[in-house]
Design a protein around this motif. Structure first.
Motif, PDB file in Angstrom:
ATOM      1  N   VAL A 132      26.658  28.363  30.684  1.00 13.46           N
ATOM      2  CA  VAL A 132      27.990  28.625  30.119  1.00 13.46           C
ATOM      3  C   VAL A 132      27.828  29.515  28.877  1.00 13.46           C
ATOM      4  CG1 VAL A 132      30.082  27.579  29.146  1.00 13.46           C
ATOM      5  CG2 VAL A 132      28.874  26.420  31.011  1.00 13.46           C
ATOM      6  N   ASP A 133      26.809  29.220  28.073  1.00 16.56           N
ATOM      7  CA  ASP A 133      26.545  30.014  26.857  1.00 16.56           C
ATOM      8  C   ASP A 133      26.304  31.492  27.171  1.00 16.56           C
ATOM      9  OD1 ASP A 133      26.739  27.805  25.151  1.00 16.56           O
ATOM     10  OD2 ASP A 133      24.585  27.409  25.215  1.00 16.56           O
ATOM     11  N   LYS A 134      25.837  31.802  28.392  1.00 13.94           N
ATOM     12  CA  LYS A 134      25.497  33.184  28.762  1.00 13.94           C
ATOM     13  C   LYS A 134      26.702  33.988  29.241  1.00 13.94           C
ATOM     14  CE  LYS A 134      20.942  31.765  30.469  1.00 13.94           C
ATOM     15  NZ  LYS A 134      20.243  31.485  31.738  1.00 13.94           N
ATOM     16  N   LEU A 135      27.860  33.348  29.429  1.00 15.89           N
ATOM     17  CA  LEU A 135      29.028  34.054  29.956  1.00 15.89           C
ATOM     18  C   LEU A 135      29.428  35.203  29.017  1.00 15.89           C
ATOM     19  CD1 LEU A 135      31.176  30.988  31.087  1.00 15.89           C
ATOM     20  CD2 LEU A 135      29.887  32.550  32.569  1.00 15.89           C
ATOM     21  N   LYS A 136      29.823  36.328  29.636  1.00 17.99           N
ATOM     22  CA  LYS A 136      30.233  37.511  28.878  1.00 17.99           C
ATOM     23  C   LYS A 136      31.479  37.201  28.055  1.00 17.99           C
ATOM     24  CE  LYS A 136      29.033  40.985  31.600  1.00 17.99           C
ATOM     25  NZ  LYS A 136      29.497  41.469  32.890  1.00 17.99           N
ATOM     26  N   ARG A 137      31.479  37.636  26.783  1.00 16.84           N
ATOM     27  CA  ARG A 137      32.574  37.354  25.858  1.00 16.84           C
ATOM     28  C   ARG A 137      33.675  38.402  25.908  1.00 16.84           C
ATOM     29  NH1 ARG A 137      29.177  33.442  25.721  1.00 16.84           N
ATOM     30  NH2 ARG A 137      28.735  32.333  23.808  1.00 16.84           N
ATOM     31  N   GLY A 138      34.882  37.983  25.509  1.00 17.27           N
ATOM     32  CA  GLY A 138      36.005  38.904  25.370  1.00 17.27           C
ATOM     33  C   GLY A 138      37.342  38.230  25.595  1.00 17.27           C
ATOM     34  N   GLU A 139      38.409  38.902  25.128  1.00 19.47           N
ATOM     35  CA  GLU A 139      39.806  38.478  25.337  1.00 19.47           C
ATOM     36  C   GLU A 139      40.654  39.688  25.664  1.00 19.47           C
ATOM     37  OE1 GLU A 139      41.779  35.392  22.695  1.00 19.47           O
ATOM     38  OE2 GLU A 139      40.315  36.269  21.360  1.00 19.47           O
ATOM     39  N   PRO A 140      40.812  40.159  26.848  1.00 20.43           N
ATOM     40  CA  PRO A 140      40.122  39.678  28.050  1.00 20.43           C
ATOM     41  C   PRO A 140      38.689  40.208  28.123  1.00 20.43           C
ATOM     42  CG  PRO A 140      41.513  41.555  28.593  1.00 20.43           C
ATOM     43  CD  PRO A 140      41.705  41.281  27.118  1.00 20.43           C
ATOM     44  N   VAL A 141      37.918  39.609  29.011  1.00 20.19           N
ATOM     45  CA  VAL A 141      36.524  40.003  29.205  1.00 20.19           C
ATOM     46  C   VAL A 141      36.480  41.248  30.098  1.00 20.19           C
ATOM     47  CG1 VAL A 141      34.254  39.224  29.982  1.00 20.19           C
ATOM     48  CG2 VAL A 141      35.875  37.554  29.096  1.00 20.19           C
ATOM     49  N   ARG A 142      35.746  42.264  29.681  1.00 25.69           N
ATOM     50  CA  ARG A 142      35.525  43.428  30.550  1.00 25.69           C
ATOM     51  C   ARG A 142      34.403  43.072  31.518  1.00 25.69           C
ATOM     52  NH1 ARG A 142      35.733  47.315  26.409  1.00 25.69           N
ATOM     53  NH2 ARG A 142      34.331  48.870  27.279  1.00 25.69           N
ATOM     54  N   GLU A 143      34.599  43.303  32.812  1.00 26.43           N
ATOM     55  CA  GLU A 143      33.625  42.932  33.851  1.00 26.43           C
ATOM     56  C   GLU A 143      33.172  41.485  33.664  1.00 26.43           C
ATOM     57  OE1 GLU A 143      30.485  45.879  34.151  1.00 26.43           O
ATOM     58  OE2 GLU A 143      31.918  47.458  33.641  1.00 26.43           O
ATOM     59  N   PRO A 144      34.118  40.551  33.781  1.00 23.56           N
ATOM     60  CA  PRO A 144      33.830  39.143  33.478  1.00 23.56           C
ATOM     61  C   PRO A 144      32.898  38.471  34.485  1.00 23.56           C
ATOM     62  CG  PRO A 144      36.006  39.357  34.454  1.00 23.56           C
ATOM     63  CD  PRO A 144      35.498  40.758  34.227  1.00 23.56           C
ATOM     64  N   ASP A 145      32.247  37.421  34.003  1.00 26.28           N
ATOM     65  CA  ASP A 145      31.488  36.538  34.889  1.00 26.28           C
ATOM     66  C   ASP A 145      32.481  35.684  35.665  1.00 26.28           C
ATOM     67  OD1 ASP A 145      28.616  36.968  34.304  1.00 26.28           O
ATOM     68  OD2 ASP A 145      29.265  36.518  32.258  1.00 26.28           O
ATOM     69  N   SER A 146      31.995  35.094  36.755  1.00 22.39           N
ATOM     70  CA  SER A 146      32.907  34.303  37.572  1.00 22.39           C
ATOM     71  C   SER A 146      32.249  33.043  38.120  1.00 22.39           C
ATOM     72  CB  SER A 146      33.435  35.140  38.742  1.00 22.39           C
ATOM     73  OG  SER A 146      32.379  35.502  39.603  1.00 22.39           O
ATOM     74  N   ILE A 147      33.120  32.200  38.675  1.00 18.76           N
ATOM     75  CA  ILE A 147      32.678  31.031  39.422  1.00 18.76           C
ATOM     76  C   ILE A 147      32.406  31.550  40.835  1.00 18.76           C
ATOM     77  CG2 ILE A 147      33.388  28.794  40.384  1.00 18.76           C
ATOM     78  CD1 ILE A 147      35.391  28.636  37.965  1.00 18.76           C
ATOM     79  N   VAL A 148      31.169  31.475  41.282  1.00 14.16           N
ATOM     80  CA  VAL A 148      30.852  31.908  42.643  1.00 14.16           C
ATOM     81  C   VAL A 148      31.390  30.851  43.615  1.00 14.16           C
ATOM     82  CG1 VAL A 148      29.012  32.557  44.242  1.00 14.16           C
ATOM     83  CG2 VAL A 148      28.821  33.171  41.816  1.00 14.16           C
ATOM     84  N   THR A 149      31.027  29.591  43.355  1.00 12.74           N
ATOM     85  CA  THR A 149      31.572  28.456  44.122  1.00 12.74           C
ATOM     86  C   THR A 149      31.749  27.271  43.191  1.00 12.74           C
ATOM     87  OG1 THR A 149      29.363  27.646  44.727  1.00 12.74           O
ATOM     88  CG2 THR A 149      30.441  29.095  46.331  1.00 12.74           C
ATOM     89  N   MET A 150      32.728  26.426  43.521  1.00 15.54           N
ATOM     90  CA  MET A 150      32.929  25.148  42.844  1.00 15.54           C
ATOM     91  C   MET A 150      33.111  24.102  43.930  1.00 15.54           C
ATOM     92  SD  MET A 150      35.923  23.690  40.300  1.00 15.54           S
ATOM     93  CE  MET A 150      35.715  24.781  38.917  1.00 15.54           C
ATOM     94  N   ARG A 151      32.235  23.094  43.926  1.00 14.80           N
ATOM     95  CA  ARG A 151      32.275  22.041  44.941  1.00 14.80           C
ATOM     96  C   ARG A 151      32.200  20.661  44.311  1.00 14.80           C
ATOM     97  NH1 ARG A 151      33.565  25.900  47.012  1.00 14.80           N
ATOM     98  NH2 ARG A 151      32.679  27.059  48.757  1.00 14.80           N
ATOM     99  N   VAL A 152      32.787  19.687  44.999  1.00 15.93           N
ATOM    100  CA  VAL A 152      32.604  18.281  44.628  1.00 15.93           C
ATOM    101  C   VAL A 152      31.247  17.881  45.218  1.00 15.93           C
ATOM    102  CG1 VAL A 152      33.524  15.943  44.869  1.00 15.93           C
ATOM    103  CG2 VAL A 152      35.103  17.896  44.673  1.00 15.93           C
ATOM    104  N   ALA A 153      30.392  17.260  44.410  1.00 15.78           N
ATOM    105  CA  ALA A 153      29.017  16.928  44.851  1.00 15.78           C
ATOM    106  C   ALA A 153      29.011  16.096  46.131  1.00 15.78           C
ATOM    107  CB  ALA A 153      28.263  16.226  43.741  1.00 15.78           C
ATOM    108  N   ALA A 154      29.991  15.235  46.307  1.00 16.26           N
ATOM    109  CA  ALA A 154      30.060  14.395  47.509  1.00 16.26           C
ATOM    110  C   ALA A 154      30.163  15.233  48.784  1.00 16.26           C
ATOM    111  CB  ALA A 154      31.259  13.436  47.423  1.00 16.26           C
ATOM    112  N   ASP A 155      30.674  16.439  48.662  1.00 15.46           N
ATOM    113  CA  ASP A 155      30.857  17.338  49.831  1.00 15.46           C
ATOM    114  C   ASP A 155      29.711  18.308  50.013  1.00 15.46           C
ATOM    115  OD1 ASP A 155      33.357  16.129  49.776  1.00 15.46           O
ATOM    116  OD2 ASP A 155      34.345  17.851  48.856  1.00 15.46           O
ATOM    117  N   ALA A 156      28.882  18.441  48.984  1.00 13.22           N
ATOM    118  CA  ALA A 156      27.845  19.485  48.995  1.00 13.22           C
ATOM    119  C   ALA A 156      26.675  19.127  49.918  1.00 13.22           C
ATOM    120  CB  ALA A 156      27.336  19.734  47.590  1.00 13.22           C
TER     121      ALA A 156
END
Length: 156
Positions: A132-156
């Motif tokens: 999380v600390d490595k995410l690109k900064r900005g308001e808005p962020v230019r070429e922002p980082d993203s969530i590739v996938t978000m899963r509930v561990a029970a489904d993974a």
């Protein structure tokens, strides 16, 4: 990997690496249910961190990437608690209306006491805060980082 409570553990794969979030249904049962529902619908996959402020927080969860969007689901009633906003806290973003949280959330980089009892805390990062600390900064962020996938561990 074995998790203490897989049904209440979120696995985020971001463009900067893995992040594991322990969900807190004890604090915000309706918000946790919404986050899990959206994760199971793959709503967050590909969604950017559009607002990342050094020393404060990283915000994402808006499919438009602008900070003004959300899911098609109804807004949630606030579930404020005395849980402090500290490093790794996951909380819902909202408008000036306390009952306007929908899909946007943020992860705190540091303690933010002015948010306490004003925003719904629904989880905390238990692994991968360095990513999380490595995410690109900005308001808005230019070429922002993203969530590739978000899963509930029970489904993974």
């Amino acid at each position: 990997m074995a998790y203490e409570d897989p049904e209440n553990t979120l696995l985020l794969e971001t463009t900067k690496g893995a992040v594991v979030i322990k969900l807190r249904p004890d604090l915000a049962p309706n918000h946790v249910a919404r986050i899990k529902e959206l994760a199971r619908e793959k709503f967050y996959d590909g969604v950017v961190f559009h607002r990342v402020i050094d020393g404060f927080m990283a915000q994402g969860g808006d499919p438009t990437g602008t900070g003004s969007g959300g899911s098609k689901k109804p807004d949630l009633k606030a579930e404020f608690s005395a849980e402090p906003h500290k490093r790794g806290t996951c909380s819902m973003a909202r408008t000036a209306n306390p009952n306007s949280a929908n899909s946007q959330f943020y992860i705190c980089f540091e303690r933010a006491p002015w948010l306490d009892k004003q925003y719904t805390v629904w989880g905390e990062v238990v692994e991968g805060m360095e990513n999380v600390d490595k995410l690109k900064r900005g308001e808005p962020v230019r070429e922002p980082d993203s969530i590739v996938t978000m899963r509930v561990a029970a489904d993974a």
